[in-house]
Design an enzyme around this catalytic site. Structure first.
Site, PDB file in Angstrom:
ATOM      1  CB  VAL A  90      92.731  19.208 100.408  1.00 27.98           C
ATOM      2  CG1 VAL A  90      93.058  18.416 101.667  1.00 27.98           C
ATOM      3  CG2 VAL A  90      92.583  18.278  99.227  1.00 27.98           C
TER       4      VAL A  90
ATOM      5  CB  ILE B 252      96.217  24.353 105.296  1.00 29.74           C
ATOM      6  CG1 ILE B 252      95.327  24.834 106.433  1.00 29.74           C
ATOM      7  CG2 ILE B 252      97.489  23.718 105.853  1.00 29.74           C
ATOM      8  CD1 ILE B 252      94.743  23.710 107.269  1.00 29.74           C
TER       9      ILE B 252
ATOM     10  N   GLY C 183      77.313  28.725 112.270  1.00 34.14           N
ATOM     11  CA  GLY C 183      77.607  28.629 110.846  1.00 34.14           C
ATOM     12  C   GLY C 183      78.712  27.663 110.489  1.00 34.14           C
TER      13      GLY C 183
ATOM     14  CE  LYS D 102      87.761  19.103 103.249  1.00 33.26           C
ATOM     15  NZ  LYS D 102      87.635  19.869 104.510  1.00 33.26           N
TER      16      LYS D 102
ATOM     17  CB  VAL E 242      84.486  30.315  97.598  1.00 33.65           C
ATOM     18  CG1 VAL E 242      85.897  30.197  97.011  1.00 33.65           C
ATOM     19  CG2 VAL E 242      84.401  29.536  98.906  1.00 33.65           C
TER      20      VAL E 242
ATOM     21  CG  ASP F 144      84.285  17.627 104.061  1.00 33.70           C
ATOM     22  OD1 ASP F 144      84.041  18.303 103.049  1.00 33.70           O
ATOM     23  OD2 ASP F 144      85.227  17.885 104.841  1.00 33.70           O
TER      24      ASP F 144
END
Length: 429
Positions: free
Chosen positions: A131, A135, A186, A204, A13, A200
């Site tokens: 999150v 989006i 991946g 969020k 990232v 996860d």
């Protein structure tokens, strides 16, 4: 005028952030008169190939080179995990630097502390990328929908589990086969526990619910159940009954009382969320004025996540030009709405039973449903190997507590095994 940025971490990232800041710097300068520039980058190994050429950026192995630099006004954290990210972010805020982070684990577990530290020092912290990847979710909830009382959040907010369930639905794979494919491509880590066990998505949901419902939310408030127990048979029977199985994050605010869960759920094929496939994410939001809205897109990946991070950087640059600080009022008011037991919520429920294929067994099951005043909406029964039959029942709406009691009673009956119990999301509520 240049706005120096310090970047903590330069993995997948982080490298995307460096690339995208370069591409958008001139546009931001045209809009604001301020030009964001990544000036220093914290890395473990300065010689590692990160897929991006470093031109003028200074690589460093010391966080103090960034945190202690008086010229750096914005710190971007892409390290991930809790420590040392938490320490670095708190130190940056204390030194009155604005912060952008994509760290959902940190915000979900330590959000109130971090937000209060930012407010106490008169600086902003933004975390849109924590999150939904690319989006836009937090921005609309925090800004565009503030005229609404948001009552419902329903989301497919983990791409790994959605990929797995999509392959089980579309190709008839069992869970282990679909997980192996996700790892090969991946989409899933070598240890997929955080994804497939629902953690996860739960983290969020903590972030989303705290903003949408204007309250402090803790991870312990969320009832979490993963998808390991979902079988190809469940997917097939759900399809026959007109449903698709998704790992659904569900947040509800009913007159100031919250219900929060992440669990495999049967969703009617007519619902928009039923058509969110592969590794895509979507969030369905209901507001009292806006009605029903759905946000859809890629929830992870190098450039989608970098898109959200750089979007926050641009928002900060604009705020610096205007002298504005982003605030999160709920974190300062100490508000804490009560969380109700999910067992009190009304749902239809899916039951899959393995029973001896002999006369009278189904009659016993039907008698128990009648005794507990649970009516059946759908019944499917098929013979399987070994002289047994699978019985699938979708009930009418009942409290979760009653579904739990019914499953317990079924397990105590001879010749019956309860293979699965899952809620069913109504089309309209």
């Amino acid at each position: 005028m240049r706005i120096p940025i310090g970047l903590l971490g330069c993995g997948t990232v982080g490298a995307g952030v460096v690339s995208l800041v370069r591409r958008r710097a001139d546009r931001v300068a045209d809009m604001t008169g301020l030009c964001p520039v990544v000036q220093k980058i914290l890395v473990r190994d300065p010689h590692k190939d990160r897929g991006v050429h470093f031109e003028h950026e200074q690589l460093t192995t010391s966080a103090e080179d960034i945190l202690g630099d008086p010229d750096i006004q914005i710190v971007v954290e892409t390290i991930g995990g809790i420590e040392p990210a938490r320490t670095y972010i708190l130190e940056a805020l204390t030194r009155k630097k604005h912060v952008v982070t994509a760290n959902k684990d940190l915000i979900a577990l330590h959000g109130p502390e971090i937000l209060q530290t930012a407010a106490a020092n008169g600086v902003s912290i933004l975390f849109e990328a924590s999150v939904g990847g690319a989006i836009p979710l937090l921005g609309p909830l925090q800004e565009n929908l503030t005229a609404n009382e948001v009552t419902d959040l329903k989301g497919i907010i983990n791409g790994t589990t959605n990929f797995i369930l999509s392959k089980m639905t579309e190709e008839g794979l069992d869970f282990d086969e679909a997980l192996a494919l996700a790892q090969e491509l991946g989409y899933a880590e070598a240890d997929p526990s955080s994804d497939v066990d629902g953690l996860d998505a739960a983290r969020k949901l903590v972030i989303l619910a705290s903003i949408a419902f204007h309250t402090e939310v803790h991870l312990s408030d969320v009832r979490v159940e993963g998808i390991r127990h979902v079988t190809a048979s469940d997917v097939r029977y759900a399809d026959e009954a007109g449903y698709v199985i998704k790992l659904l994050a569900d947040g509800r605010d009913r007159n100031g009382r919250l219900s929060l869960s992440v669990r495999p759920t049967l969703i009617p094929k007519s619902h928009p969320l039923a058509h969110v496939s592969d590794a895509f994410n979507a969030l369905f939001v209901r507001g009292d004025a806006a009605g029903d809205l759905m946000f859809f897109g890629r929830g992870a990946g190098r450039m989608p996540t970098a898109s959200a991070v750089v979007g926050d950087i641009i928002a900060l640059v604009r705020n610096l030009k205007l002298g504005v600080v982003t605030s999160w009022p709920y974190a300062l008011a100490g508000s804490r709405k009560p969380v109700v037991d999910f067992e009190d919520d009304l749902y239809k429920f899916y039951f899959r039973l393995l029973a001896a294929d002999q006369p009278g067994v189904f009659a016993q099951v039907a008698h128990l449903f009648g005794e507990l005043r649970v009516s059946m909406e759908t019944v499917l029964q098929k013979r399987v190997a070994g002289g047994q039959a699978e019985i699938v029942i979708v009930s009418h709406e009942i409290p979760g507590r009653l579904a739990h009691d019914l499953a317990t009673r079924l397990r105590s009956m001879p010749h019956i095994a309860v293979e699965a119990v899952m809620p069913v999301e109504p089309v309209n509520e």
